[in-house]
Enzyme design. Structure first.
Site, PDB file in Angstrom:
ATOM      1  N   GLY A  56       0.780  -1.234   0.000  1.00  0.00           N
ATOM      2  CA  GLY A  56       0.000   0.000   0.000  1.00  0.00           C
ATOM      3  C   GLY A  56       0.811   1.283   0.000  1.00  0.00           C
ATOM      4  CG  ASP A 115      -1.427   1.801   3.033  1.00  0.00           C
ATOM      5  OD1 ASP A 115      -1.281   1.481   4.229  1.00  0.00           O
ATOM      6  OD2 ASP A 115      -1.993   1.045   2.209  1.00  0.00           O
ATOM      7  CG  ASP A 118      -8.528   0.589   9.760  1.00  0.00           C
ATOM      8  OD1 ASP A 118      -9.281   1.280  10.456  1.00  0.00           O
ATOM      9  OD2 ASP A 118      -8.932  -0.409   9.123  1.00  0.00           O
ATOM     10  CE  LYS A 146     -10.048   3.357   6.483  1.00  0.00           C
ATOM     11  NZ  LYS A 146     -10.629   2.034   6.250  1.00  0.00           N
ATOM     12  CG  PHE A 167     -12.453   0.079   1.747  1.00  0.00           C
ATOM     13  CD1 PHE A 167     -11.556  -0.594   2.557  1.00  0.00           C
ATOM     14  CD2 PHE A 167     -12.342  -0.058   0.374  1.00  0.00           C
ATOM     15  CE1 PHE A 167     -10.571  -1.392   2.010  1.00  0.00           C
ATOM     16  CE2 PHE A 167     -11.358  -0.859  -0.185  1.00  0.00           C
ATOM     17  CZ  PHE A 167     -10.472  -1.533   0.639  1.00  0.00           C
ATOM     18  CB  VAL A 168      -9.992   5.502   0.884  1.00  0.00           C
ATOM     19  CG1 VAL A 168     -11.002   6.408   1.552  1.00  0.00           C
ATOM     20  CG2 VAL A 168      -8.845   5.173   1.844  1.00  0.00           C
ATOM     21  CG  ASP A 174      -5.324  -3.426  -2.403  1.00  0.00           C
ATOM     22  OD1 ASP A 174      -4.957  -2.987  -1.282  1.00  0.00           O
ATOM     23  OD2 ASP A 174      -5.671  -4.612  -2.580  1.00  0.00           O
ATOM     24  NE  ARG A 180      -1.734  -2.884  -4.574  1.00  0.00           N
ATOM     25  CZ  ARG A 180      -1.954  -3.046  -3.269  1.00  0.00           C
ATOM     26  NH1 ARG A 180      -1.969  -2.010  -2.476  1.00  0.00           N
ATOM     27  NH2 ARG A 180      -2.154  -4.251  -2.764  1.00  0.00           N
TER      28      ARG A 180
END
Ligand code: IMP
Ligand code: MG
Length: 202
Positions: A56, A115, A118, A146, A167-168, A174, A180
């Site tokens: 990521g 990346d 969470d 997040k 969710f991004v 991805d 990506r």
């Protein structure tokens, strides 16, 4: 691919500006950290080692390191938290790379890069492994964090953007291996998620 986008959360121009600002801040801190240790080339003292978590952070790291004018080494590791068509964390699994890190990192200043933060389980797990290698310092940098007030988690030292708990994908992130390469950070239409999930199943 463009038809699958629900909403652009962060545009590529804003990402580029933020990455530059983040790199400036990191470069100043790293320069200070490495200057305050011995510069003996034969040990790790003063060395700066970046540890990006793939896949990521691929795009983020590529942009970030080109804005960091400091002597550094890059050692990638690979971890999966969202295997296949999942949009909630299944807990981090190490795919590889930890064994390719130097056995010891005595005196090194490590910057761990991911990346997105969470639940925080990925960074916590990697930090545990890194600590055993006795680096001088470990700092963490994430492109996205997040907002999850319900999660009691540790914090990253450097954060690009705070985003809602959605969710991004894009800019390296991805869904089921796709998206990506989108240059913006976006959310997906429900139909797209359904289609990509279905595509995986056949
Ligand atoms: P954590 O261990 O729960 O903090 O999860 C972090 C990892 O989950 C990140 O490295 C990403 O690979 C993945 N992840 C978390 N949220 C998202 C998302 O919204 N889109 C894509 N991947 C995500
Ligand atoms: Mg990841």
């Amino acid at each position: 691919m463009q038809n699958d986008i629900d909403q652009v959360l962060i545009h590529r121009a804003d990402i580029a500006r933020r990455v530059e600002a983040l790199a400036k801040q990191i470069a100043e801190d790293l320069a200070l950290a490495s200057a305050s240790t011995s510069s003996d080339e034969h040990d790790h003292a003063g060395r700066i080692t970046l540890v990006p978590i793939l896949t990521g952070s691929l795009v983020f790291v590529a942009d970030l390191i080109r804005c960091l004018p400091v002597r550094m080494q890059v050692k990638v590791i690979s971890i999966s938290s969202y295997p296949g068509p999942s949009t909630t964390s299944q807990g981090p699994t190490i795919l590889g790379g930890l064994d390719t890190l130097p056995k010891r990192l005595d005196g090194a200043n490590v910057l761990l890069i991911d990346d997105i933060l969470d639940t925080g389980r990925t960074l916590a797990m990697v930090i545990d492994h890194l600590k055993a290698k006795k680096p001088r310092s470990i700092h963490t940098c994430v492109m996205l964090r997040k907002q999850r007030p319900e999660e009691a988690r540790f914090n990253a030292d450097y954060v690009g953007f705070d985003i809602p708990n959605r969710f991004v994908v894009g800019y390296g992130l991805d869904y089921n291996g796709y998206y990506r390469n989108l240059p913006d950070i976006v959310t997906l239409r429900a139909e797209a998620i359904h289609q990509r999930r279905h595509a995986e199943a056949v």
